[in-house]
Design a protein around this motif. Structure first.
Motif, PDB file in Angstrom:
ATOM      1  N   LEU A   1       5.815   5.477   0.512  1.00 50.51           N
ATOM      2  CA  LEU A   1       4.880   6.590   0.646  1.00 50.51           C
ATOM      3  C   LEU A   1       4.471   6.791   2.105  1.00 50.51           C
ATOM      4  N   PRO A   2       4.482   8.052   2.588  1.00 56.36           N
ATOM      5  CA  PRO A   2       4.129   8.325   3.979  1.00 56.36           C
ATOM      6  C   PRO A   2       2.617   8.398   4.180  1.00 56.36           C
ATOM      7  N   GLY A   3       2.225   8.563   5.436  1.00 55.80           N
ATOM      8  CA  GLY A   3       0.817   8.739   5.762  1.00 55.80           C
ATOM      9  C   GLY A   3       0.275   7.615   6.628  1.00 55.80           C
TER      10      GLY A   3
ATOM     11  N   ALA B   1      -4.309   4.535  15.043  1.00 62.47           N
ATOM     12  CA  ALA B   1      -3.953   4.160  13.673  1.00 62.47           C
ATOM     13  C   ALA B   1      -2.475   4.416  13.377  1.00 62.47           C
ATOM     14  N   HIS B   2      -1.871   5.347  14.105  1.00 57.43           N
ATOM     15  CA  HIS B   2      -0.462   5.675  13.864  1.00 57.43           C
ATOM     16  C   HIS B   2       0.476   4.522  14.240  1.00 57.43           C
ATOM     17  N   LEU B   3       0.017   3.637  15.122  1.00 58.02           N
ATOM     18  CA  LEU B   3       0.887   2.537  15.544  1.00 58.02           C
ATOM     19  C   LEU B   3       1.236   1.629  14.369  1.00 58.02           C
ATOM     20  N   ASN B   4       0.269   1.359  13.500  1.00 54.16           N
ATOM     21  CA  ASN B   4       0.544   0.548  12.313  1.00 54.16           C
ATOM     22  C   ASN B   4       1.484   1.271  11.361  1.00 54.16           C
ATOM     23  N   ALA B   5       1.315   2.595  11.259  1.00 54.35           N
ATOM     24  CA  ALA B   5       2.200   3.372  10.387  1.00 54.35           C
ATOM     25  C   ALA B   5       3.637   3.334  10.901  1.00 54.35           C
TER      26      ALA B   5
ATOM     27  N   HIS C   1      -7.584   3.957   3.097  1.00 49.27           N
ATOM     28  CA  HIS C   1      -7.112   5.209   2.502  1.00 49.27           C
ATOM     29  C   HIS C   1      -5.854   5.661   3.230  1.00 49.27           C
ATOM     30  N   ARG C   2      -4.845   6.035   2.476  1.00 46.75           N
ATOM     31  CA  ARG C   2      -3.599   6.513   3.079  1.00 46.75           C
ATOM     32  C   ARG C   2      -3.638   8.039   3.170  1.00 46.75           C
ATOM     33  N   GLY C   3      -3.625   8.542   4.403  1.00 49.08           N
ATOM     34  CA  GLY C   3      -3.668   9.988   4.585  1.00 49.08           C
ATOM     35  C   GLY C   3      -4.680  10.427   5.631  1.00 49.08           C
ATOM     36  N   MET C   4      -4.787   9.680   6.727  1.00 45.71           N
ATOM     37  CA  MET C   4      -5.644  10.105   7.824  1.00 45.71           C
ATOM     38  C   MET C   4      -5.090  11.395   8.431  1.00 45.71           C
ATOM     39  N   ALA C   5      -5.983  12.244   8.889  1.00 46.53           N
ATOM     40  CA  ALA C   5      -5.589  13.532   9.466  1.00 46.53           C
ATOM     41  C   ALA C   5      -5.521  13.420  10.986  1.00 46.53           C
TER      42      ALA C   5
ATOM     43  N   PRO D   1       0.808  -1.227   0.000  1.00 41.88           N
ATOM     44  CA  PRO D   1       0.000   0.000   0.000  1.00 41.88           C
ATOM     45  C   PRO D   1       0.843   1.279   0.000  1.00 41.88           C
ATOM     46  N   ARG D   2       2.134   1.151   0.266  1.00 41.16           N
ATOM     47  CA  ARG D   2       3.015   2.325   0.344  1.00 41.16           C
ATOM     48  C   ARG D   2       3.982   2.396  -0.843  1.00 41.16           C
TER      49      ARG D   2
END
Length: 318
Positions: free
Chosen positions: A230-232, A262-266, A240-244, A20-21
């Motif tokens: 890809l970041p996010g 959700a940031h933990l998975n990122a 969707h990649r790009g949560m605020a 996905p990235r």
């Protein structure tokens, strides 16, 4: 007792994080997706066979996904069952359709109704695994322990055919549901022949201590550079990649999902694909958050260890 449970293979974990990235125009993205599909199919088959093998856990000692280095050679066994009088290695195969063992040519073919394909001969594979395990046992002064090797067919609807010696294949190959009975009967036969009883739990602990973890560098394998990742933050609902970043969590602009963590998975993706350490500024870029203070708070609350000398964060040793 199950001393080692099966977990998702690390190469598959990395592929699932990377796909996905990876930019859509990356030339090997299709290959990455196909390889992930094959690895997932194998993992699913292993879990199916585990369901049946684990019925032996009350009597024997079981280790799943055993990875050993013996005399400089690596060998991977899907399952090792240490019974009362012998050890069994089991290699899982998740074939669909009809498979045919040719005992003369030492060849396996599969016909799924659309195409016919050839595969490495599973009997040779398990005999090689057996050889490496016997070498390891010899190094532990346990060379007298009988070792048997088997091939488990995960899908019960798979049709097994033989060209040649059917008895030879029947001694080694069975559907997953039948494998516990095959292992028990062989062990009972050894007991009748006077084989000594094994301290299977102690042998299992020695084997567990020697186990490593199979891994590959997927970035190198596919020529994917860390800078291309890809970041996010990826939405757990719609992907969707790009949560605020919002108060007390993350919000998806596409499906309005709200997540606290959700940031933990990122961050896990970052450590898997980019590097093992992360700074505040790298966190800001990868999670796409605007302030250093927010990045610091996130890193502090994410179970990471701060290294003052290097001004970065690292995952604690697992």
């Amino acid at each position: 007792m199950i001393l080692k449970n099966r977990t998702k293979p690390r190469p598959l974990v990395k592929l699932d994080a990377a796909i996905p990235r990876t930019p859509s125009q990356f030339p090997l993205l299709a290959k990455m997706k196909e390889d992930a599909k094959i690895r997932q199919l194998g993992y699913t088959g292993e879990r199916k066979v585990d369901y049946h093998l684990d019925n032996l856990a009350q009597m024997f000692t079981i280790l799943h996904d055993v990875y050993l280095c013996v005399n400089g050679k690596n060998t991977q066994m899907d399952s090792v069952i240490i019974a009362n009088h012998s050890i069994a290695t089991v290699d899982d195969k998740n074939y669909h359709g009809t498979i045919t063992f040719n005992t003369l040519l030492k060849q396996l073919t599969r016909d799924d109704g659309q195409t016919e394909a050839g595969f490495e001969y599973p009997i040779t594979q398990v005999h090689n695994q057996q050889f490496h395990l016997q070498n390891w046992l010899a190094q532990q002064n346990m060379s007298q322990i009988p070792v048997n090797s088997y091939v488990a067919i995960a899908d019960p609807s798979t049709i097994i055919k033989v060209h040649g010696d059917e008895k030879e294949i029947a001694q080694t190959v069975a559907h997953g549901a039948a494998m516990p009975k095959v292992i028990m009967e062989q062990d009972q036969q050894l007991a009748k022949q006077g084989a000594r009883k094994l301290p299977h739990h102690q042998i299992g602990k020695k084997l567990l201590h020697a186990c490593g973890e199979f891994d590959i560098d997927i970035m190198k394998k596919y020529g994917l550079k860390p800078s291309a990742i890809l970041p996010g933050v990826i939405c757990p609902d719609c992907e969707h990649r790009g949560m605020a970043r919002v108060f007390n969590g993350w919000s998806c602009p596409k499906c309005q999902c709200h997540s606290k963590n959700a940031h933990l998975n990122a961050l896990e993706d970052y450590f898997l694909l980019v590097k093992r350490t992360i700074t505040n500024s790298e966190c800001m870029r990868f999670l796409q958050i605007p302030t250093r203070g927010t990045a610091t708070r996130i890193l502090k609350s994410s179970g990471l260890t701060y290294l003052p000398a290097h001004k970065c964060w690292i995952q604690p040793t697992r």
